[in-house]
Design an enzyme around this catalytic site. Structure first.
Site, short mmCIF file in Angstrom:
data_model
loop_
_atom_site.label_atom_id
_atom_site.label_comp_id
_atom_site.label_asym_id
_atom_site.label_seq_id
_atom_site.Cartn_x
_atom_site.Cartn_y
_atom_site.Cartn_z
N GLY A 103 38.88 30.65 57.67
CA GLY A 103 40.23 30.10 57.75
C GLY A 103 41.13 30.90 58.69
O GLY A 103 40.67 31.75 59.45
N TYR A 155 31.51 34.03 41.02
CA TYR A 155 31.69 35.14 40.09
C TYR A 155 31.75 36.47 40.84
O TYR A 155 31.02 37.42 40.54
CB TYR A 155 30.56 35.16 39.06
CG TYR A 155 30.46 33.88 38.25
CD1 TYR A 155 31.46 33.57 37.33
CD2 TYR A 155 29.41 33.00 38.42
CE1 TYR A 155 31.40 32.39 36.59
CE2 TYR A 155 29.34 31.82 37.68
CZ TYR A 155 30.34 31.53 36.78
OH TYR A 155 30.28 30.36 36.06
N LYS A 161 31.77 44.27 39.86
CA LYS A 161 31.44 45.20 38.78
C LYS A 161 30.01 45.72 38.93
O LYS A 161 29.74 46.92 38.77
CB LYS A 161 31.60 44.49 37.44
CG LYS A 161 31.19 45.35 36.25
CD LYS A 161 31.24 44.56 34.95
CE LYS A 161 30.69 45.39 33.79
NZ LYS A 161 30.67 44.63 32.52
N TYR A 201 50.90 26.14 42.69
CA TYR A 201 50.63 27.23 43.64
C TYR A 201 51.24 28.55 43.14
O TYR A 201 50.56 29.57 43.06
CB TYR A 201 51.15 26.89 45.02
CG TYR A 201 50.82 27.93 46.06
CD1 TYR A 201 49.53 28.06 46.54
CD2 TYR A 201 51.80 28.79 46.54
CE1 TYR A 201 49.20 29.03 47.49
CE2 TYR A 201 51.49 29.76 47.49
CZ TYR A 201 50.19 29.87 47.96
OH TYR A 201 49.87 30.83 48.89
N GLN A 218 39.74 45.98 31.67
CA GLN A 218 38.63 45.75 30.76
C GLN A 218 37.32 46.29 31.29
O GLN A 218 36.53 46.90 30.55
CB GLN A 218 38.50 44.25 30.48
CG GLN A 218 37.32 43.88 29.59
CD GLN A 218 37.26 42.39 29.34
OE1 GLN A 218 38.27 41.78 29.01
NE2 GLN A 218 36.08 41.81 29.49
N ARG A 242 53.17 23.36 57.46
CA ARG A 242 54.08 24.49 57.25
C ARG A 242 55.10 24.57 58.39
O ARG A 242 54.93 23.97 59.43
CB ARG A 242 53.29 25.79 57.10
CG ARG A 242 52.39 25.77 55.87
CD ARG A 242 51.55 27.03 55.78
NE ARG A 242 50.58 26.93 54.72
CZ ARG A 242 50.81 27.24 53.45
NH1 ARG A 242 52.01 27.68 53.09
NH2 ARG A 242 49.88 27.11 52.54
#
Length: 390
Positions: A103, A155, A161, A201, A218, A242
């Protein structure tokens, strides 16, 4: 008597000779005609054969030409010259995943990280991103491009992690909503209508920040959050609706520049290279709390429209339309934190950046015209979605 008999015999012989001669002549005529027919048939068959061969050759040429083109493209790819890339040792070279890397902002970030010598994997579904934005890296050993839609989740928080990676969230100044504090600093909680037309948004970005920090607490994953203010530059999508792309496109095409409301709303615009440098600085820092990345130079929308009109040299008029609901009246970043903790601030002057963006849009219009497609500015979406002054 003898004489008469002899005459009859001679006459009979002459008749037979005449018949024989006539027969021979007829056979000769038939043979001649047949020869002509055979010759004409041969010529006709030859002509048909030659035409058939020409058609076959023409068809083969149509089939073979795209193959030749592909071979030429392959030859170019083997000899492709990439932008200069810094060499990094194995311990210094990072492996970086950029979602939305084809993008507008993502492709510039890809360029920066690639030229710094890192290995970059871009994931994009090309809805608003384009392969053209990153095609100059295709084939490079440090670059990989994956066509994927995050409707099927990646994910990446779990990946971060598992491998001990740092997660950078590209948030937005929209988390501040229509602010009652000016300029906006990172400790301001914002003023957002949770059920307004902008809510999906605004609140979506707010909850993204919440979830990132919850995951950090966490699971112990390092998180960096950039609150990005209005950004512009080359590779902006021409039909994103925009304010920058709308004004430039309208000015170049001689159409009225549409301003929603009085035009007294303020915005602060930064050039894309400044933002990319800020993102890289934040990613490499130890700053775990949100950081504003924007240009504190504030302009009204009306001033901005007039500036673009002058830079383009357009005779377009400025047209005022009804104001969009919940359109923020003021937007200006407080970047003290970025200056102090990242050593970052924008350096590209507004007019210099706008001239680069205008040049890019001109080239894009020429490209689209050659392909018989002329993009038109999109009107503001008043009832749903984002207003057009973001």
């Amino acid at each position: 008597m003898v004489s008469k008999a002899l005459l009859r015999l001679v006459s009979a012989i002459n008749r037979r000779r005449m018949k024989l001669l006539l027969g021979i002549a007829l056979v000769a005529y038939v043979a001649s005609v047949w020869g002509n027919i055979v010759n004409m048939s041969f010529l006709l068959n030859r002509s048909i054969q030659e035409n058939g061969e020409l058609k076959i050759e023409s068809r083969l040429e149509e089939i073979v030409e795209p193959l030749r083109e592909k071979i030429r493209d392959l030859e170019k790819s083997f000899t492709q010259k990439y932008p200069p890339v810094k060499f990094l040792s194995e311990k210094d070279r990072k492996r970086i995943l950029i979602t939305g890397g084809a993008g507008f902002v993502g492709s510039h970030l890809t360029d920066k990280l690639m030229m710094d010598g890192h290995e970059v994997t871009v994931v994009d579904n090309f809805f608003t991103g384009r392969k053209r934005n990153v095609e100059h890296w295709i084939g490079h050993e440090n670059f990989e491009l994956i066509n994927h839609d995050v409707v099927e989740p990646l994910y990446i928080e779990g990946l971060a992690k598992r491998v001990g990676a740092r997660l950078l969230l590209a948030s937005t100044s929209e988390v501040y909503g229509d602010p009652e504090v000016h300029p906006q600093s990172e400790d301001y909680w914002g003023h957002v209508n949770p059920i307004g037309p902008r809510a999906c948004y605004d609140e979506g970005k707010r909850v993204a920040e919440t979830m990132c920090y919850a995951y950090m607490k966490q699971e112990g994953v390092e998180v960096r959050v950039a609150r990005i203010f209005n950004t512009f530059g080359p590779r902006m999508h021409m039909n994103d609706g925009r304010v920058v792309s709308n004004f430039i496109l309208q000015a170049l095409q001689g159409e009225p520049l549409t301003v929603y409301g009085s035009g007294s709303q303020t915005r602060a615009f930064q050039y894309v290279s400044d933002l990319v440098n800020g993102l890289v600085s934040l990613m490499n820092s130890n700053v775990s709390s949100p950081v504003n990345l924007g240009n504190p130079e504030e302009h009204t929308i009306l001033e901005f429209a007039q500036l673009i009109k002058n830079l383009v040299g357009s005779g377009s008029e400025i047209q005022f339309l009804s104001e969009a609901q919940d359109d923020p009246q003021k937007r200006k970043p407080d970047i003290k934190k970025a200056k102090l903790m990242l050593g970052w601030e924008p350096v590209v002057p507004l007019e210099e950046g706008l001239n680069k963006a205008i040049h890019y849009f001109r080239k894009e219009l020429e490209y689209q015209a050659n392909n018989q497609y002329i993009p038109k500015p999109k009107p503001a979406r008043i009832k749903k979605g984002r207003p057009r002054h973001d």
